[in-house]
Design a protein around this motif. Structure first.
Motif, PDB file in Angstrom:
ATOM      1  N   GLU A  34       0.833  -1.192   0.000  1.00  0.00           N
ATOM      2  CA  GLU A  34       0.000   0.000   0.000  1.00  0.00           C
ATOM      3  C   GLU A  34       0.871   1.246   0.000  1.00  0.00           C
ATOM      4  OE1 GLU A  34      -3.045   0.047   3.005  1.00  0.00           O
ATOM      5  OE2 GLU A  34      -4.251  -1.166   1.625  1.00  0.00           O
ATOM      6  N   GLY A  35       0.403   2.247  -0.716  1.00  0.00           N
ATOM      7  CA  GLY A  35       1.114   3.519  -0.732  1.00  0.00           C
ATOM      8  C   GLY A  35       0.144   4.653  -0.468  1.00  0.00           C
ATOM      9  N   ARG A  36       0.722   5.807  -0.095  1.00  0.00           N
ATOM     10  CA  ARG A  36      -0.102   6.992   0.180  1.00  0.00           C
ATOM     11  C   ARG A  36       0.298   8.110  -0.774  1.00  0.00           C
ATOM     12  NH1 ARG A  36      -0.527  11.838   3.251  1.00  0.00           N
ATOM     13  NH2 ARG A  36      -2.474  11.968   4.449  1.00  0.00           N
ATOM     14  N   CYS A  37      -0.682   8.662  -1.465  1.00  0.00           N
ATOM     15  CA  CYS A  37      -0.440   9.756  -2.406  1.00  0.00           C
ATOM     16  C   CYS A  37      -0.039  11.017  -1.648  1.00  0.00           C
ATOM     17  CB  CYS A  37      -1.705  10.027  -3.229  1.00  0.00           C
ATOM     18  SG  CYS A  37      -1.597  11.517  -4.245  1.00  0.00           S
TER      19      CYS A  37
ATOM     20  N   CYS B 250      -2.986  13.997  -2.367  1.00  0.00           N
ATOM     21  CA  CYS B 250      -4.358  13.985  -1.816  1.00  0.00           C
ATOM     22  C   CYS B 250      -4.508  13.068  -0.615  1.00  0.00           C
ATOM     23  CB  CYS B 250      -5.376  13.611  -2.900  1.00  0.00           C
ATOM     24  SG  CYS B 250      -5.424  11.855  -3.307  1.00  0.00           S
ATOM     25  N   GLY B 251      -3.499  12.268  -0.321  1.00  0.00           N
ATOM     26  CA  GLY B 251      -3.571  11.420   0.865  1.00  0.00           C
ATOM     27  C   GLY B 251      -4.274  10.096   0.658  1.00  0.00           C
ATOM     28  N   LEU B 252      -4.768   9.845  -0.548  1.00  0.00           N
ATOM     29  CA  LEU B 252      -5.435   8.575  -0.816  1.00  0.00           C
ATOM     30  C   LEU B 252      -4.451   7.425  -0.595  1.00  0.00           C
ATOM     31  CD1 LEU B 252      -8.111   7.253  -1.915  1.00  0.00           C
ATOM     32  CD2 LEU B 252      -6.992   7.234  -4.150  1.00  0.00           C
ATOM     33  N   THR B 253      -4.934   6.394   0.094  1.00  0.00           N
ATOM     34  CA  THR B 253      -4.105   5.244   0.420  1.00  0.00           C
ATOM     35  C   THR B 253      -4.701   4.008  -0.243  1.00  0.00           C
ATOM     36  OG1 THR B 253      -3.439   6.191   2.516  1.00  0.00           O
ATOM     37  CG2 THR B 253      -3.284   3.812   2.321  1.00  0.00           C
TER      38      THR B 253
ATOM     39  N   TRP C 221       4.506   7.205   1.741  1.00  0.00           N
ATOM     40  CA  TRP C 221       5.102   5.966   2.258  1.00  0.00           C
ATOM     41  C   TRP C 221       4.609   4.787   1.460  1.00  0.00           C
ATOM     42  CZ3 TRP C 221       0.792   3.350   3.389  1.00  0.00           C
ATOM     43  CH2 TRP C 221      -0.279   3.994   4.025  1.00  0.00           C
ATOM     44  N   LEU C 222       5.327   3.682   1.648  1.00  0.00           N
ATOM     45  CA  LEU C 222       4.977   2.409   1.029  1.00  0.00           C
ATOM     46  C   LEU C 222       4.964   1.368   2.137  1.00  0.00           C
ATOM     47  CD1 LEU C 222       4.624   0.983  -1.816  1.00  0.00           C
ATOM     48  CD2 LEU C 222       7.052   0.419  -1.630  1.00  0.00           C
TER      49      LEU C 222
END
Ligand SMILES: [Zn+2]
Lengths: 199, 97
Positions: free
Chosen positions: B34-37, B40-43, B88-89
Protein backbone atom coordinates in the motif's frame (compact mmCIF):
# COMPACT_ATOMS: atom_id res chain seq x y z
CA UNK A 1 27.35 12.91 -17.08
CA UNK A 2 26.19 13.45 -20.59
CA UNK A 3 27.82 15.89 -22.89
CA UNK A 4 25.52 18.88 -23.17
CA UNK A 5 26.77 21.40 -25.65
CA UNK A 6 24.04 23.83 -26.66
CA UNK A 7 26.29 25.27 -29.32
CA UNK A 8 26.42 22.01 -31.18
CA UNK A 9 23.47 22.31 -33.51
CA UNK A 10 22.44 23.80 -36.75
CA UNK A 11 23.60 20.88 -38.85
CA UNK A 12 21.41 20.81 -41.92
CA UNK A 13 19.99 17.38 -42.53
CA UNK A 14 16.79 18.15 -44.40
CA UNK A 15 18.10 16.57 -47.55
CA UNK A 16 19.88 13.72 -45.85
CA UNK A 17 18.35 10.30 -46.19
CA UNK A 18 18.56 7.75 -43.48
CA UNK A 19 17.67 7.69 -39.85
CA UNK A 20 19.49 8.56 -36.63
CA UNK A 21 21.25 5.58 -35.03
CA UNK A 22 18.97 2.99 -33.43
CA UNK A 23 15.76 4.34 -34.99
CA UNK A 24 13.25 2.55 -37.22
CA UNK A 25 10.85 4.07 -39.71
CA UNK A 26 7.11 4.17 -39.07
CA UNK A 27 4.31 5.45 -41.25
CA UNK A 28 1.64 5.78 -38.56
CA UNK A 29 1.81 8.30 -35.77
CA UNK A 30 2.08 6.50 -32.42
CA UNK A 31 0.42 8.25 -29.48
CA UNK A 32 2.58 8.34 -26.35
CA UNK A 33 1.23 9.77 -23.17
CA UNK A 34 2.35 10.05 -19.55
CA UNK A 35 -1.12 10.96 -18.32
CA UNK A 36 -4.72 11.69 -19.18
CA UNK A 37 -5.24 13.76 -22.33
CA UNK A 38 -6.13 17.36 -21.42
CA UNK A 39 -9.11 18.77 -23.34
CA UNK A 40 -8.48 22.50 -23.61
CA UNK A 41 -11.11 24.55 -25.46
CA UNK A 42 -9.50 27.00 -27.86
CA UNK A 43 -11.20 29.97 -26.18
CA UNK A 44 -9.62 28.99 -22.85
CA UNK A 45 -6.17 28.31 -24.29
CA UNK A 46 -3.36 30.73 -23.53
CA UNK A 47 0.34 30.72 -24.22
CA UNK A 48 2.65 32.53 -21.83
CA UNK A 49 6.35 33.34 -22.01
CA UNK A 50 7.72 34.18 -18.56
CA UNK A 51 11.16 35.75 -18.30
CA UNK A 52 13.69 35.19 -15.52
CA UNK A 53 12.53 38.49 -13.97
CA UNK A 54 8.92 37.32 -13.89
CA UNK A 55 7.71 39.44 -16.79
CA UNK A 56 4.90 37.68 -18.68
CA UNK A 57 4.07 37.83 -22.38
CA UNK A 58 0.69 36.26 -23.08
CA UNK A 59 -1.27 35.27 -26.18
CA UNK A 60 -4.87 34.14 -26.40
CA UNK A 61 -5.86 31.67 -29.12
CA UNK A 62 -7.10 34.50 -31.32
CA UNK A 63 -3.91 36.52 -30.81
CA UNK A 64 -1.82 33.43 -31.53
CA UNK A 65 -3.65 32.82 -34.82
CA UNK A 66 -3.01 36.43 -35.84
CA UNK A 67 0.76 35.89 -35.70
CA UNK A 68 2.58 35.03 -38.93
CA UNK A 69 2.67 31.26 -39.29
CA UNK A 70 4.98 28.83 -41.06
CA UNK A 71 4.51 25.32 -42.44
CA UNK A 72 7.55 23.31 -41.38
CA UNK A 73 8.01 19.92 -43.01
CA UNK A 74 10.29 17.94 -40.71
CA UNK A 75 11.45 14.49 -39.63
CA UNK A 76 10.60 13.52 -36.05
CA UNK A 77 12.43 11.02 -33.88
CA UNK A 78 10.91 9.50 -30.73
CA UNK A 79 13.24 8.16 -28.02
CA UNK A 80 11.17 4.95 -28.06
CA UNK A 81 12.92 4.42 -31.40
CA UNK A 82 10.33 5.26 -34.05
CA UNK A 83 11.01 7.97 -36.60
CA UNK A 84 8.55 9.55 -38.99
CA UNK A 85 9.80 11.45 -42.01
CA UNK A 86 8.39 14.49 -43.78
CA UNK A 87 5.69 15.40 -41.26
CA UNK A 88 3.80 18.59 -42.14
CA UNK A 89 2.83 21.13 -39.51
CA UNK A 90 1.58 24.67 -39.26
CA UNK A 91 2.42 27.03 -36.47
CA UNK A 92 4.29 30.03 -35.17
CA UNK A 93 8.07 30.13 -34.95
CA UNK A 94 9.51 30.67 -31.48
CA UNK A 95 11.54 33.44 -33.14
CA UNK A 96 8.26 35.32 -33.51
CA UNK A 97 7.00 34.55 -30.00
CA UNK A 98 10.33 35.53 -28.41
CA UNK A 99 11.05 38.53 -30.66
CA UNK A 100 9.97 41.19 -28.14
CA UNK A 101 11.06 39.29 -25.04
CA UNK A 102 14.01 40.79 -23.22
CA UNK A 103 16.05 38.15 -21.48
CA UNK A 104 19.52 37.18 -20.37
CA UNK A 105 18.44 33.58 -19.87
CA UNK A 106 20.29 30.62 -21.40
CA UNK A 107 17.68 27.98 -20.55
CA UNK A 108 14.01 27.34 -21.14
CA UNK A 109 11.48 25.13 -19.43
CA UNK A 110 8.38 24.37 -21.48
CA UNK A 111 5.29 23.49 -19.49
CA UNK A 112 2.01 21.97 -20.55
CA UNK A 113 -1.61 21.69 -19.59
CA UNK A 114 -1.68 18.51 -17.48
CA UNK A 115 1.63 19.29 -15.76
CA UNK A 116 4.24 17.96 -18.19
CA UNK A 117 7.53 19.85 -18.47
CA UNK A 118 10.66 19.61 -20.62
CA UNK A 119 13.86 21.67 -20.62
CA UNK A 120 15.95 22.99 -23.49
CA UNK A 121 18.74 25.47 -24.00
CA UNK A 122 17.14 28.71 -25.19
CA UNK A 123 19.37 28.63 -28.29
CA UNK A 124 17.58 25.46 -29.41
CA UNK A 125 14.29 27.36 -29.59
CA UNK A 126 15.72 30.09 -31.82
CA UNK A 127 16.89 30.55 -35.41
CA UNK A 128 14.07 28.67 -37.13
CA UNK A 129 14.48 25.44 -35.15
CA UNK A 130 11.30 25.44 -33.06
CA UNK A 131 7.60 26.23 -33.39
CA UNK A 132 4.34 26.21 -31.48
CA UNK A 133 2.18 24.25 -33.92
CA UNK A 134 -1.62 24.00 -34.00
CA UNK A 135 -2.17 22.08 -37.26
CA UNK A 136 -0.86 18.74 -38.48
CA UNK A 137 -1.25 17.30 -41.98
CA UNK A 138 -3.72 20.03 -42.95
CA UNK A 139 -6.02 19.53 -39.95
CA UNK A 140 -6.39 21.04 -36.50
CA UNK A 141 -4.06 19.22 -34.11
CA UNK A 142 -6.02 16.51 -32.26
CA UNK A 143 -5.84 16.41 -28.45
CA UNK A 144 -4.12 13.00 -28.61
CA UNK A 145 -1.26 14.62 -30.53
CA UNK A 146 -1.09 17.67 -28.28
CA UNK A 147 -3.82 19.98 -29.52
CA UNK A 148 -4.85 22.73 -29.34
CA UNK A 149 -1.10 23.38 -29.72
CA UNK A 150 2.21 21.67 -29.06
CA UNK A 151 5.86 22.54 -29.17
CA UNK A 152 7.76 21.26 -32.23
CA UNK A 153 11.54 20.95 -31.83
CA UNK A 154 12.35 18.32 -34.44
CA UNK A 155 16.16 18.35 -34.10
CA UNK A 156 15.81 16.84 -30.60
CA UNK A 157 14.04 13.65 -29.47
CA UNK A 158 10.31 14.12 -29.65
CA UNK A 159 9.74 14.18 -25.86
CA UNK A 160 11.13 17.74 -26.08
CA UNK A 161 8.20 18.67 -28.37
CA UNK A 162 5.82 19.12 -25.45
CA UNK A 163 2.18 18.34 -26.17
CA UNK A 164 -0.57 20.72 -24.87
CA UNK A 165 2.04 23.42 -24.40
CA UNK A 166 0.86 26.39 -22.35
CA UNK A 167 4.03 28.32 -21.82
CA UNK A 168 7.77 28.66 -21.67
CA UNK A 169 9.69 29.90 -18.66
CA UNK A 170 13.11 31.42 -19.33
CA UNK A 171 15.71 30.56 -16.72
CA UNK A 172 19.29 31.54 -15.93
CA UNK A 173 19.97 28.00 -14.70
CA UNK A 174 19.03 24.69 -16.24
CA UNK A 175 16.05 22.94 -14.66
CA UNK A 176 15.39 19.33 -15.70
CA UNK A 177 11.89 18.54 -16.95
CA UNK A 178 9.64 15.49 -16.46
CA UNK A 179 11.69 12.84 -18.27
CA UNK A 180 15.03 14.60 -17.85
CA UNK A 181 14.63 14.21 -14.07
CA UNK A 182 13.97 10.47 -14.37
CA UNK A 183 16.93 9.11 -16.27
CA UNK A 184 16.53 10.64 -19.71
CA UNK A 185 19.24 12.75 -21.31
CA UNK A 186 19.25 16.46 -20.61
CA UNK A 187 19.72 17.50 -24.25
CA UNK A 188 18.46 14.59 -26.36
CA UNK A 189 20.16 14.82 -29.75
CA UNK A 190 18.95 11.83 -31.80
CA UNK A 191 21.96 11.97 -34.13
CA UNK A 192 24.27 11.44 -31.15
CA UNK A 193 21.78 8.95 -29.64
CA UNK A 194 21.50 10.89 -26.39
CA UNK A 195 18.64 8.83 -24.96
CA UNK A 196 19.62 8.40 -21.29
CA UNK A 197 21.74 10.28 -18.80
CA UNK A 198 25.34 9.37 -19.48
CA UNK A 199 24.82 8.73 -23.20
CA UNK B 1 -14.01 -4.85 -20.44
CA UNK B 2 -10.63 -6.21 -21.49
CA UNK B 3 -7.36 -4.59 -20.51
CA UNK B 4 -6.70 -3.64 -24.11
CA UNK B 5 -10.14 -2.04 -24.34
CA UNK B 6 -9.62 -0.14 -21.10
CA UNK B 7 -6.36 1.20 -22.44
CA UNK B 8 -8.04 2.28 -25.67
CA UNK B 9 -10.71 4.14 -23.72
CA UNK B 10 -8.68 5.61 -20.86
CA UNK B 11 -5.11 5.51 -22.12
CA UNK B 12 -3.89 3.62 -19.07
CA UNK B 13 -3.85 0.20 -17.44
CA UNK B 14 -3.91 -0.64 -13.72
CA UNK B 15 -0.95 -0.93 -11.36
CA UNK B 16 -0.61 -4.68 -11.87
CA UNK B 17 1.34 -3.69 -15.00
CA UNK B 18 4.14 -2.64 -12.63
CA UNK B 19 4.58 -6.16 -11.23
CA UNK B 20 7.04 -7.41 -13.84
CA UNK B 21 9.21 -4.29 -14.12
CA UNK B 22 9.38 -3.79 -10.32
CA UNK B 23 10.23 -7.46 -9.75
CA UNK B 24 13.61 -6.63 -11.27
CA UNK B 25 14.24 -4.32 -8.29
CA UNK B 26 12.43 -5.83 -5.32
CA UNK B 27 12.18 -9.26 -3.77
CA UNK B 28 8.55 -8.66 -2.76
CA UNK B 29 5.50 -8.06 -4.99
CA UNK B 30 5.28 -4.29 -4.66
CA UNK B 31 1.89 -4.14 -6.40
CA UNK B 32 0.34 -5.71 -3.28
CA UNK B 33 1.94 -3.09 -1.03
CA UNK B 34 0.00 0.00 0.00
CA UNK B 35 1.11 3.52 -0.73
CA UNK B 36 -0.10 6.99 0.18
CA UNK B 37 -0.44 9.76 -2.41
CA UNK B 38 1.58 12.78 -1.36
CA UNK B 39 -0.92 15.12 -3.03
CA UNK B 40 -4.36 13.99 -1.82
CA UNK B 41 -3.57 11.42 0.86
CA UNK B 42 -5.44 8.57 -0.82
CA UNK B 43 -4.11 5.24 0.42
CA UNK B 44 -4.35 1.96 -1.45
CA UNK B 45 -2.52 -0.91 -3.13
CA UNK B 46 -0.03 -0.04 -5.85
CA UNK B 47 -2.15 -2.29 -8.10
CA UNK B 48 -4.91 0.33 -8.03
CA UNK B 49 -2.76 3.09 -9.54
CA UNK B 50 -3.41 4.20 -13.13
CA UNK B 51 -0.36 3.28 -15.15
CA UNK B 52 0.50 5.07 -18.39
CA UNK B 53 2.95 2.73 -20.07
CA UNK B 54 2.86 3.92 -23.67
CA UNK B 55 5.51 6.48 -22.89
CA UNK B 56 9.31 6.70 -22.51
CA UNK B 57 8.80 5.22 -19.02
CA UNK B 58 6.00 3.93 -16.79
CA UNK B 59 4.02 6.67 -15.08
CA UNK B 60 1.70 5.59 -12.25
CA UNK B 61 -0.91 8.12 -11.20
CA UNK B 62 -3.20 8.33 -8.18
CA UNK B 63 -6.73 7.12 -8.95
CA UNK B 64 -8.07 9.92 -6.76
CA UNK B 65 -6.28 12.98 -8.06
CA UNK B 66 -4.13 12.06 -11.13
CA UNK B 67 -0.96 13.03 -9.26
CA UNK B 68 2.16 11.16 -10.39
CA UNK B 69 2.83 8.70 -7.55
CA UNK B 70 5.59 6.61 -9.14
CA UNK B 71 7.79 6.74 -12.24
CA UNK B 72 9.96 3.95 -13.55
CA UNK B 73 12.43 4.37 -16.40
CA UNK B 74 14.37 1.35 -17.60
CA UNK B 75 17.60 2.16 -19.40
CA UNK B 76 19.79 -0.59 -20.91
CA UNK B 77 21.84 -0.83 -17.71
CA UNK B 78 19.77 0.74 -14.92
CA UNK B 79 16.33 1.38 -13.51
CA UNK B 80 15.30 4.85 -12.34
CA UNK B 81 12.56 4.76 -9.75
CA UNK B 82 10.99 8.04 -8.63
CA UNK B 83 8.77 7.79 -5.55
CA UNK B 84 8.52 11.49 -4.68
CA UNK B 85 4.76 11.33 -5.28
CA UNK B 86 4.35 8.84 -2.45
CA UNK B 87 4.48 9.58 1.30
CA UNK B 88 5.10 5.97 2.26
CA UNK B 89 4.98 2.41 1.03
CA UNK B 90 3.72 -0.32 3.36
CA UNK B 91 4.89 -3.82 2.50
CA UNK B 92 3.17 -6.74 4.25
CA UNK B 93 5.80 -9.20 5.54
CA UNK B 94 5.62 -12.60 7.27
CA UNK B 95 5.17 -12.22 11.03
CA UNK B 96 8.40 -12.66 12.91
CA UNK B 97 8.35 -14.62 16.14
ZN1 LIG C 1 -3.85 11.60 -4.99
Amino acid sequence: MGIVSPGFHGRRRESAGGLPPGQYLTNDFPVLSAGPTPRIPQDEWEFTVTTESGREHRWTWREFLDLPSETPQVDIHCVTKWSKLGTEWQGVSLDVLLADVETEADYALAHSYGGYTTNLPLDDLLDGKAWVVHRYDGEDLEPEHGGPARLLVPHLYFWKSAKWVRGITLLTENEPGFWESAGYHDYGDPWREQRYQGD
Amino acid sequence: MTLRHRQAVHGHVDGNALAGPLSELFAVDVTAAEGRCVNCGLTGPIATLMVYDRAPGMVARCAGCDNVVLRLVRTPDAAWLDLTGMTWLRVQLPTTT
